[in-house]
Design a protein around this motif. Structure first.
Motif, PDB file in Angstrom:
ATOM      1  N   ASP A 162       0.744  -1.205  -0.121  1.00 14.73           N
ATOM      2  CA  ASP A 162      -0.114  -0.078   0.047  1.00 14.73           C
ATOM      3  C   ASP A 162       0.910   1.261  -0.096  1.00 14.73           C
ATOM      4  N   GLU A 163       0.668   2.180  -0.794  1.00 14.51           N
ATOM      5  CA  GLU A 163       1.225   3.538  -0.730  1.00 14.51           C
ATOM      6  C   GLU A 163       1.251   4.127   0.638  1.00 14.51           C
ATOM      7  N   ASP A 164       0.258   3.818   1.525  1.00 15.83           N
ATOM      8  CA  ASP A 164       0.244   4.534   2.744  1.00 15.83           C
ATOM      9  C   ASP A 164       0.613   3.777   3.635  1.00 15.83           C
ATOM     10  N   ALA A 165       1.366   2.468   3.321  1.00 11.24           N
ATOM     11  CA  ALA A 165       2.075   1.838   4.286  1.00 11.24           C
ATOM     12  C   ALA A 165       3.375   2.278   4.845  1.00 11.24           C
ATOM     13  N   PHE A 166       3.826   1.843   5.894  1.00 11.41           N
ATOM     14  CA  PHE A 166       4.932   2.699   6.563  1.00 11.41           C
ATOM     15  C   PHE A 166       5.948   1.669   7.504  1.00 11.41           C
ATOM     16  N   VAL A 167       6.928   1.801   7.606  1.00  7.08           N
ATOM     17  CA  VAL A 167       7.660   0.663   8.312  1.00  7.08           C
ATOM     18  C   VAL A 167       7.544   1.184  10.021  1.00  7.08           C
ATOM     19  N   SER A 168       7.074   0.286  10.668  1.00  7.08           N
ATOM     20  CA  SER A 168       6.811   0.540  12.230  1.00  7.08           C
ATOM     21  C   SER A 168       7.924   0.991  12.890  1.00  7.08           C
ATOM     22  N   GLN A 169       7.627   2.011  13.856  1.00  5.07           N
ATOM     23  CA  GLN A 169       8.843   2.111  14.865  1.00  5.07           C
ATOM     24  C   GLN A 169       9.141   1.133  15.820  1.00  5.07           C
ATOM     25  N   LYS A 170       8.037   0.192  16.022  1.00  4.29           N
ATOM     26  CA  LYS A 170       8.029  -0.864  17.101  1.00  4.29           C
ATOM     27  C   LYS A 170       8.701  -1.974  16.379  1.00  4.29           C
ATOM     28  N   PHE A 171       8.417  -2.439  15.358  1.00  2.09           N
ATOM     29  CA  PHE A 171       8.794  -3.705  14.613  1.00  2.09           C
ATOM     30  C   PHE A 171       9.160  -3.423  13.200  1.00  2.09           C
ATOM     31  N   SER A 172      10.510  -3.620  12.736  1.00  6.10           N
ATOM     32  CA  SER A 172      11.088  -3.193  11.692  1.00  6.10           C
ATOM     33  C   SER A 172      10.515  -4.006  10.429  1.00  6.10           C
ATOM     34  N   ILE A 173       9.767  -4.907  10.426  1.00  3.95           N
ATOM     35  CA  ILE A 173       9.501  -5.782   9.270  1.00  3.95           C
ATOM     36  C   ILE A 173       7.896  -5.474   9.178  1.00  3.95           C
ATOM     37  N   THR A 174       7.126  -4.860  10.131  1.00  4.26           N
ATOM     38  CA  THR A 174       5.629  -4.935   9.625  1.00  4.26           C
ATOM     39  C   THR A 174       5.606  -3.543   8.620  1.00  4.26           C
ATOM     40  N   GLU A 175       4.329  -3.513   7.875  1.00  5.88           N
ATOM     41  CA  GLU A 175       4.142  -2.480   6.946  1.00  5.88           C
ATOM     42  C   GLU A 175       2.591  -1.879   7.101  1.00  5.88           C
ATOM     43  N   SER A 176       1.985  -2.358   8.030  1.00  5.82           N
ATOM     44  CA  SER A 176       0.377  -1.660   8.153  1.00  5.82           C
ATOM     45  C   SER A 176      -0.150  -2.184   9.506  1.00  5.82           C
ATOM     46  N   GLU A 177      -0.892  -1.083   9.759  1.00  5.20           N
ATOM     47  CA  GLU A 177      -1.732  -1.456  11.160  1.00  5.20           C
ATOM     48  C   GLU A 177      -3.084  -2.245  10.738  1.00  5.20           C
ATOM     49  N   VAL A 178      -3.179  -3.234  11.672  1.00  2.21           N
ATOM     50  CA  VAL A 178      -4.755  -3.796  11.422  1.00  2.21           C
ATOM     51  C   VAL A 178      -5.228  -3.978  12.842  1.00  2.21           C
ATOM     52  N   ALA A 179      -6.478  -4.384  12.723  1.00  3.99           N
ATOM     53  CA  ALA A 179      -7.372  -4.599  14.175  1.00  3.99           C
ATOM     54  C   ALA A 179      -7.684  -6.016  14.111  1.00  3.99           C
ATOM     55  N   LYS A 180      -7.512  -6.682  15.218  1.00  2.00           N
ATOM     56  CA  LYS A 180      -7.543  -8.134  15.544  1.00  2.00           C
ATOM     57  C   LYS A 180      -8.885  -8.196  16.190  1.00  2.00           C
ATOM     58  N   LEU A 181      -9.940  -8.933  15.733  1.00  8.00           N
ATOM     59  CA  LEU A 181     -11.217  -9.069  16.474  1.00  8.00           C
ATOM     60  C   LEU A 181     -11.259 -10.409  16.818  1.00  8.00           C
ATOM     61  N   GLU A 182     -11.626 -10.844  17.996  1.00 11.11           N
ATOM     62  CA  GLU A 182     -12.151 -12.202  18.463  1.00 11.11           C
ATOM     63  C   GLU A 182     -13.333 -12.569  19.159  1.00 11.11           C
ATOM     64  N   LEU A 183     -13.800 -13.517  18.754  1.00 17.21           N
ATOM     65  CA  LEU A 183     -15.169 -13.705  19.592  1.00 17.21           C
ATOM     66  C   LEU A 183     -15.273 -15.240  19.697  1.00 17.21           C
ATOM     67  N   VAL A 184     -15.879 -15.693  20.546  1.00 19.57           N
ATOM     68  CA  VAL A 184     -16.269 -17.292  20.636  1.00 19.57           C
ATOM     69  C   VAL A 184     -17.844 -17.349  20.593  1.00 19.57           C
ATOM     70  N   VAL A 185     -18.112 -18.256  19.559  1.00 18.95           N
ATOM     71  CA  VAL A 185     -19.900 -18.305  19.285  1.00 18.95           C
ATOM     72  C   VAL A 185     -19.994 -19.825  19.253  1.00 18.95           C
ATOM     73  N   ASP A 186     -21.266 -19.605  19.303  1.00 19.61           N
ATOM     74  CA  ASP A 186     -21.981 -21.217  19.079  1.00 19.61           C
ATOM     75  C   ASP A 186     -21.647 -21.781  17.568  1.00 19.61           C
ATOM     76  N   LYS A 187     -21.289 -22.936  17.321  1.00 19.97           N
ATOM     77  CA  LYS A 187     -20.719 -23.517  16.196  1.00 19.97           C
ATOM     78  C   LYS A 187     -22.062 -22.930  15.154  1.00 19.97           C
ATOM     79  N   ASN A 188     -23.234 -22.961  15.532  1.00 21.58           N
ATOM     80  CA  ASN A 188     -24.249 -22.585  14.456  1.00 21.58           C
ATOM     81  C   ASN A 188     -24.288 -21.050  14.102  1.00 21.58           C
ATOM     82  N   ASP A 189     -23.676 -20.333  14.719  1.00 21.18           N
ATOM     83  CA  ASP A 189     -23.684 -18.886  14.544  1.00 21.18           C
ATOM     84  C   ASP A 189     -22.566 -18.409  13.742  1.00 21.18           C
TER      85      ASP A 189
END
Length: 110
Positions: A41-68
């Motif tokens: 991505d042209e807006d990607a950048f090198v993180s100041q925390k990790f030298s190999i990452t290039e983009s911010e992401v969000a991680k969403l986690e939830l546990v649901v019934d298998k039918n859902d």
């Protein structure tokens, strides 16, 4: 039970969470993360925390019934897509047991 873990664009989190809650999925964890991938991505950048990452992401986690699972995946997909590369990934895994921290007892979830 199933764990649904989605790596999504941070600017899509509010809409996804709103729709999940409206559908009755109240309990979830949202984390900020950084990732790598094929996308240059042209807006990607090198993180100041990790030298190999290039983009911010969000991680969403939830546990649901298998039918859902299909409903949750549909909400995340519909609300998270931009039709551009790098919209994210959704993983679904089995959850064997759930324990309450307070008592150390199995939760008895389906």
């Amino acid at each position: 039970m199933k764990e649904v873990k989605a790596f999504i664009r941070p600017n899509k989190v509010d809409g996804i969470v709103h729709h999940l809650k409206d559908a009755g999925f109240e309990n979830m964890t949202i984390s900020s993360a950084e990732g790598t991938g094929k996308l240059q991505d042209e807006d990607a950048f090198v993180s100041q925390k990790f030298s190999i990452t290039e983009s911010e992401v969000a991680k969403l986690e939830l546990v649901v019934d298998k039918n859902d699972v299909d409903k949750v995946v549909q909400i995340i997909s519909e609300q998270g897509k931009t039709l551009n590369p790098g919209d994210g990934l959704i993983y679904v895994s089995d959850v064997e047991k759930v324990y309450r921290v307070k008592k150390g007892l199995e939760n008895g979830m389906k």
